[in-house]
Design a protein around this motif. Structure first.
Motif, short mmCIF file in Angstrom:
data_model
loop_
_atom_site.label_atom_id
_atom_site.label_comp_id
_atom_site.label_asym_id
_atom_site.label_seq_id
_atom_site.Cartn_x
_atom_site.Cartn_y
_atom_site.Cartn_z
N ASN A 195 0.81 -1.23 0.00
CA ASN A 195 0.00 0.00 0.00
C ASN A 195 0.84 1.28 0.00
N HIS A 196 2.16 1.14 0.17
CA HIS A 196 3.02 2.33 0.24
C HIS A 196 4.04 2.37 -0.90
N PHE A 197 3.88 1.50 -1.92
CA PHE A 197 5.02 1.33 -2.83
C PHE A 197 5.41 2.62 -3.56
N LYS A 198 4.43 3.49 -3.85
CA LYS A 198 4.79 4.73 -4.57
C LYS A 198 5.65 5.63 -3.69
N GLU A 199 5.25 5.73 -2.43
CA GLU A 199 6.03 6.52 -1.47
C GLU A 199 7.43 5.91 -1.30
N ASP A 200 7.48 4.58 -1.23
CA ASP A 200 8.78 3.91 -1.05
C ASP A 200 9.70 4.13 -2.25
N VAL A 201 9.13 4.02 -3.43
CA VAL A 201 9.95 4.21 -4.63
C VAL A 201 10.43 5.68 -4.70
N ALA A 202 9.56 6.60 -4.30
CA ALA A 202 9.97 8.02 -4.31
C ALA A 202 11.15 8.23 -3.35
N LEU B 148 4.62 -1.36 -10.02
CA LEU B 148 5.89 -1.18 -9.30
C LEU B 148 7.04 -0.95 -10.29
N ILE B 149 7.08 -1.79 -11.32
CA ILE B 149 8.16 -1.68 -12.32
C ILE B 149 8.08 -0.33 -13.03
N ASP B 150 6.88 0.07 -13.41
CA ASP B 150 6.73 1.35 -14.13
C ASP B 150 7.10 2.53 -13.23
N GLU C 241 0.94 3.13 11.91
CA GLU C 241 0.58 3.44 10.51
C GLU C 241 1.70 3.08 9.55
N CYS C 242 2.71 2.41 10.08
CA CYS C 242 3.89 2.07 9.26
C CYS C 242 4.45 3.31 8.56
N LYS C 243 4.49 4.41 9.31
CA LYS C 243 5.00 5.65 8.73
C LYS C 243 6.50 5.52 8.43
N ARG C 244 6.94 6.13 7.35
CA ARG C 244 8.34 6.06 6.93
C ARG C 244 9.15 7.26 7.44
#
Ligand code: BG6
Length: 465
Positions: A54-61, A99-101, A440-443
């Motif tokens: 659920n956080h992959f966009k934030e993680d990739v950023a 995720l790849i894109d 909230e699994c905040k990064r």
């Protein structure tokens, strides 16, 4: 001038079951990790993990902010094939496409592990890797991966740490079978994994001709405990059984003779069916992906006790061949793993000299009890020091001629350890949750995040604080 190639793949790693969470979301089937019940008290399961799904966009950023050139992750088999084979779950394909894109949007090259410890439960119930049907299932899973992602993924690796799985019987056999299995069974599964990987090399070359594929063992230099000739013999034995057994076959098409001799003596010789060796000797990897955590030191055992299992990095013993011992020259992590940056150079040189193929580091790192301060910081200077020392020797190895194409340590972001929970943290990015409180699994960016960003920016020229 940087001593590393200009297109060096700086990045980091994760694996699906340890980071994604969403264990039963959007049609995902169950893997052996989802149904695992053998957690020590107080240690979390893998159901939510770092909630990367659920956080992959934030993680990739965040990875892009660090300047990653690559990101190594694995594909969850049961997200794509909920029943291990058969019907494909389009939502699973969609997730990895997104995720790849997302990675490519930031020019981060995806490095895909096909299988990282998360066999579909349904295949495990049907004999797991003991059953040759699992080889066909793996082939089917690989085909789907190459067909769907092979247009954009340049690097694939087959089975993560097959050699470590063979050292921990429950990992390769499945928890239940490991209770009664014979040593021969472990190496039968191992043989089947080699066949599965060989099929994947061939398929990849056919379906995704622009991609490269390799094995992904955990390789390490092995030291004799003394200059006694018999301790050197012990080191040769463990090197053959733990390291070269896993690379001689894919690269040279032969089973390592010293390792086979050990298996013969301990009654662990497995069945090879007609046609197996043809397949194995005709399927070739393009590069070697490997994980390095620490070295091992051995002596000749003095008694007849056999030790298998336990922690992946510690304690193996086969009477008459080797016994792993502590190396008093090395310090240890908070979790008892020896730290050997010089050993990283030894490992790189030894492996490259033997195989002469490009090497890609896909795990290395420090598991530690990190602490989030009230103002949202994580002061992990110990992790920075760990990396500084490893980079010094890594760069020396490259200067001495090793063709290392990238460095992707464990882990990009905090995730759940194989058996020690979320408290054993490895990431550059802190995930705010505990064993029993998911919050909230905040990064949060750790100090090592900013330091690694600078290292990448200077292509390893500036590794200072
Ligand atoms: C490697 C595995 O063996 O080591 C990872 O590929 C694992 O999955 C990593 O997490 C660190 O081990 P641990 O036991 O500390 O999680």
């Amino acid at each position: 001038m940087s001593k590393l190639p200009k297109d060096f793949l700086w990045g980091a790693s994760t694996s699906a079951y340890q980071v994604e969470g969403a264990w039963d979301t959007d049609g995902k089937g169950k893997s052996v990790q989802d149904v695992k019940t053998s957690f020590p008290q107080g240690v979390t399961d893998f159901k939510v993990a770092s909630d990367h799904y659920n956080h992959f966009k934030e993680d990739v950023a965040l990875m892009a902010e660090m300047g990653f050139k690559s990101y190594r992750f694995s594909i969850s088999w049961t997200r794509i094939l909920p029943n291990g084979v058969g019907e494909v779950n389009q939502k699973g394909i969609d997730f990895y496409n997104q995720l790849i894109d997302e990675l490519l949007k930031y020019n981060i090259k995806p490095i895909v592990t096909i299988y990282h410890f998360d066999l579909p439960e349904i295949l495990d119930n049907d004999g797991g890797w003991m059953n040759r049907k699992t080889i066909d299932a793996f082939e089917e899973f690989s085909r789907i991966i190459f067909e769907n992602f092979g247009d954009r993924v340049e690097y694939f690796q087959t089975i993560n740490e097959q050699n470590m799985m063979a050292l921990v019987p429950a990992a390769i056999l499945g928890v239940e079978r490991a209770k009664t299995a014979k040593l021969k069974d472990i190496y039968q599964c191992n043989h089947h994994m080699f066949l599965a990987s060989a099929k994947a090399y061939n398929l990849c070359h056919k379906i995704a001709p622009n991609a490269k594929i390799g094995p992904a063992p955990n390789i390490t230099a092995i030291y004799p405990n003394s200059n006694k000739p018999e301790d050197f013999y012990a080191a040769l034995n463990l090197s053959s059984l733990r390291n070269w057994f896993y690379l001689d076959l894919p690269v040279f098409g032969v089973y390592n003779k010293t390792a086979m001799n050990i298996l013969k003596k301990i009654d662990a010789v497995f069945e090879i069916q007609p046609g197996d060796m043809d397949l194995l000797s005709n399927a070739k990897p393009d590069f070697i992906a490997f994980n390095y955590y620490t070295t091992a030191t051995v002596k000749m055992p003095q008694d007849n006790e056999m030790v298998v299992g336990g922690d992946q990095q510690m304690g193996a013993k086969i009477p008459g061949f080797f016994e792993q011992v502590e190396n008093n020259n090395l310090s240890k992590t908070q979790f008892g793993w020896e730290i050997d940056p010089y050993g990283f150079k030894n490992t790189l040189i030894e492996m490259y000299t033997r195989y002469n193929l490009p090497l890609l580091l896909t795990e290395n790192g420090l598991g530690a009890y990190d602490e989030l301060t009230p103002d949202g910081k994580v002061h992990d200077q110990y992790r920075i020091e760990f990396y500084q020392k490893h980079f010094k020797y890594m760069i020396e190895a490259v200067e001495e001629g090793v063709d290392l194409i990238g460095y992707n340590p464990w882990s990009a972001i905090d995730l759940v350890s194989t058996h020690e929970g979320i408290k054993k943290r490895y990431g550059f990015i802190y995930v705010d949750r505990t064993e029993d409180d998911l919050k909230e699994c905040k990064r949060y960016r750790k100090d090592s995040f900013y330091w690694y960003k600078k290292v990448i920016e200077t292509n390893g020229e500036d590794i200072s604080n």
